[in-house]
Design a protein around this motif. Sequence first.
Motif, short mmCIF file in Angstrom:
data_model
loop_
_atom_site.label_atom_id
_atom_site.label_comp_id
_atom_site.label_asym_id
_atom_site.label_seq_id
_atom_site.Cartn_x
_atom_site.Cartn_y
_atom_site.Cartn_z
N GLU A 186 1.26 -0.89 -0.18
CA GLU A 186 -0.11 0.12 -0.12
C GLU A 186 0.61 1.22 -0.08
O GLU A 186 1.90 1.30 0.96
N CYS B 57 -5.33 9.38 -0.44
CA CYS B 57 -6.03 8.66 -0.98
C CYS B 57 -4.77 6.83 -1.11
O CYS B 57 -3.31 7.27 -0.22
N VAL C 41 -3.33 3.63 -2.18
CA VAL C 41 -3.15 3.41 -3.59
C VAL C 41 -2.64 1.68 -3.52
O VAL C 41 -1.14 1.70 -2.87
N ILE D 295 -7.93 2.09 -6.21
CA ILE D 295 -7.44 3.33 -5.08
C ILE D 295 -8.74 3.45 -4.33
O ILE D 295 -9.77 3.88 -5.18
N CYS E 236 -10.06 6.99 -1.87
CA CYS E 236 -9.89 8.11 -2.12
C CYS E 236 -10.85 8.40 -0.50
O CYS E 236 -11.97 8.63 -0.75
#
Length: 221
Positions: A44, A54, A56, A62, A64
Motif C-alpha cells: 500500500e 488516497c 493505492v 485506489i 480516496c
Amino acid sequence: MAFMNRTNTQLSGLLLTLCGWVLSCVTTYVPLWKNLNLDLNELEIWTMGLWQVCVVQDEGGIQCKDYDSFLALPSELRISRILMFLANGLGALGLLFLSLGLDCLKFGEGKQELKKRLLFLGGIFSWASGLTTLAPVSWVAYITVQEFWDETIPEIVPRWEFGEALFMGWFGGFFLICGGTLLICTACSTDIQQPSSVHYKPTDIQDHCLNLEPKYPDLKI
C-alpha cells in the motif's frame, strides 16, 4: 522577417503559458503532493493532496477519502488551496489577454498600441500565475523536508516524501514565468524600420539634366 520572428516569439510564449497553466490546474486537483510508504505493509502507498488522501494498493485499486474539515487541515495545505485557485484564475486571465494581443490575430487590427497593452497585461498575469504556483509547491516541499529530517520524531514513524504533483507544479510555474517573460519582451520591443534606399532611374537623371539646360546653355547632354 522581423514580423515573423516577433510572431514566432509570441506563439512560443503562448505555448509555454498554456502548458504551464494546464500543469498548474492538474497540480491543484491531483492527490499526489505527498507519498508515504509503510514498511509494515509494502503493498500500500498513501498519497496526499489538497483535497483528499488516497491509498493505492498493489493490485491496482485506489481508495480516496476527502478531508472532513478545511479548518482542520495544516496551515500549508489551507493556504496552498487558496494560492493554487488564485494561480489558476490568473493564468486563465493571462491566456485571455495574450490571445487577444497576438499579432497573428485579426482582432483589433490597426490598433497596435492596444494589442501591445493586452500582450503586456497577459505577460504580467502569466508571471503572477507562475509565482503563485511556485509558492505553495515550494512551501509544502520545505515542510516535507523539515518533517522528514525532524529528529524529535521516532525513526519507527513513517515519513512523507515528495509526490509527483510537486514536480508538476515546479515545471508549471517555470513555464508560466518563461512564457510571461517572452510576451513582455515582445510587447515592450519596438519595430525598427530601416530607411528605404532611393533608387533613381536613368530617365529621371536625364530629365533632371534637361531641366538644368536653360540655366547652363553650355552643358551638353
